[in-house]
Design an enzyme around this catalytic site. Structure first.
Site, short mmCIF file in Angstrom:
data_model
loop_
_atom_site.label_atom_id
_atom_site.label_comp_id
_atom_site.label_asym_id
_atom_site.label_seq_id
_atom_site.Cartn_x
_atom_site.Cartn_y
_atom_site.Cartn_z
N HIS A 90 3.54 -2.38 3.17
CA HIS A 90 3.54 -1.02 2.64
C HIS A 90 4.86 -0.78 1.91
O HIS A 90 5.91 -1.24 2.37
CB HIS A 90 3.38 0.01 3.76
CG HIS A 90 2.07 -0.10 4.48
ND1 HIS A 90 1.83 -1.07 5.43
CD2 HIS A 90 0.92 0.62 4.37
CE1 HIS A 90 0.59 -0.94 5.88
NE2 HIS A 90 0.02 0.08 5.25
N ASP A 123 0.81 -1.21 0.00
CA ASP A 123 0.00 0.00 0.00
C ASP A 123 0.85 1.27 0.00
O ASP A 123 1.98 1.28 0.49
CB ASP A 123 -0.88 0.04 1.25
CG ASP A 123 -2.07 -0.90 1.17
OD1 ASP A 123 -2.10 -1.74 0.25
OD2 ASP A 123 -2.95 -0.80 2.04
N ASP A 124 0.26 2.33 -0.55
CA ASP A 124 0.69 3.73 -0.36
C ASP A 124 1.77 4.23 -1.31
O ASP A 124 2.13 5.40 -1.28
CB ASP A 124 1.16 4.00 1.07
CG ASP A 124 0.09 3.71 2.09
OD1 ASP A 124 -1.08 3.57 1.70
OD2 ASP A 124 0.41 3.60 3.29
N HIS A 151 -5.82 2.89 -4.58
CA HIS A 151 -5.81 3.17 -3.14
C HIS A 151 -6.13 4.63 -2.87
O HIS A 151 -5.64 5.22 -1.91
CB HIS A 151 -4.44 2.79 -2.56
CG HIS A 151 -4.41 2.63 -1.07
ND1 HIS A 151 -5.41 1.98 -0.37
CD2 HIS A 151 -3.51 3.03 -0.13
CE1 HIS A 151 -5.11 1.99 0.93
NE2 HIS A 151 -3.96 2.63 1.10
N HIS A 169 -5.06 9.51 -0.34
CA HIS A 169 -5.06 8.71 0.89
C HIS A 169 -5.66 9.50 2.05
O HIS A 169 -5.14 9.53 3.16
CB HIS A 169 -3.65 8.25 1.25
CG HIS A 169 -3.63 7.06 2.15
ND1 HIS A 169 -3.89 7.14 3.51
CD2 HIS A 169 -3.40 5.75 1.91
CE1 HIS A 169 -3.79 5.94 4.05
NE2 HIS A 169 -3.52 5.07 3.10
#
Length: 248
Positions: A202, A55-56, A106, A110
């Site tokens: 991540h 993620d991210d 995603h 965020h």
């Protein structure tokens, strides 16, 4: 109250970038979503397949290190990318695609979805999608909300946009963002490994990440155990998409 009920009580998820606090719905709502196939946290499969998710990102240092390790072990993964980062590092996105990895949405910035309107949620998803599409020429079909937070509005919006909502197997949260130590990350993932798991990592963490070093241990060890690392879509396609209902 039994232990399974305790596991699904509302809990707080603290994210390292936006310092957001999000609450997950209780067991009944989670079961409803998983039973409908609206939320996927694990896949029932006869193959020794595991899906690694990140993620991210992308991040110019961490993502590159992770991609190098994945390439070394011929492992495929799914990257839940943030639109703002996609805009900054398009070459990394192109590399992810060229090396056989899967891109997933995603959101664009965020942001905390907890208090957003339907239109704001839609804009976050669509804006990120447009960035990915402009660079890769491909549309994404998988979505993970920030912090894993979801409610009826988020689920409805994602469905209307044609997305499957992907979370992670509850015992396969590596907690790498909290930097618990390489040993702890390795132990958590390897000791809990089961076919069909979706593992949460991540590839953008504030400060020096421990994720890449943990992967250097996790990948060869699980490969020795006969596991193959696949994308979410590959995992979902196995055995005619027989979803694992609940968290056995």
């Amino acid at each position: 109250m039994n232990i399974w009920s305790l596991l699904f009580l509302p809990f707080v998820c603290w994210h390292p970038f936006h310092h957001e606090v999000t609450a997950m719905p209780v067991e009944q709502q989670l079961h409803q979503y998983t039973q409908q196939g609206s939320i996927i946290k694990r896949v029932q499969t006869d193959h020794r397949w595991i899906a690694l998710t990140f993620d991210d990102g992308p991040d110019p240092q961490e993502t590159i290190e992770i991609l190098d390790i994945l390439k070394q072990y011929q492992a495929k993964a799914t990257f839940f990318v943030v639109g703002e980062q996609v805009t900054k590092y398009p070459d990394i996105i192109r590399r992810e695609v060229s090396e056989g990895h899967e891109l997933a949405n995603h959101t664009y910035s965020h942001t905390n979805f907890n208090h957003l309107s339907k239109e704001q949620v839609k804009q976050e998803i669509v804006k990120s999608e447009n960035e990915i599409l402009s660079i890769t020429g491909r549309q994404t079909t998988l979505f993970r909300p920030p912090g894993g937070y979801y409610n009826d509005l988020i689920m409805m919006t994602a469905e209307q946009l044609g997305y499957s909502v992907i979370l992670w197997t509850w015992y396969q949260d590596s907690k790498d963002w909290s930097k618990p130590g390489v040993h702890q990350i390795v132990k958590r993932v390897i000791s809990n490994a089961h076919p069909g798991d979706i593992v949460l990592f991540h590839d953008r963490i504030s400060g020096k990440s421990q994720t890449a070093n943990a992967l250097k241990v996790i990948l060869p060890e699980l490969q020795k155990q006969g596991y193959r690392f696949v994308t979410i879509s590959q995992l979902m396609d196995s055995n005619q998409i027989r979803y694992q209902i609940g968290e056995n």
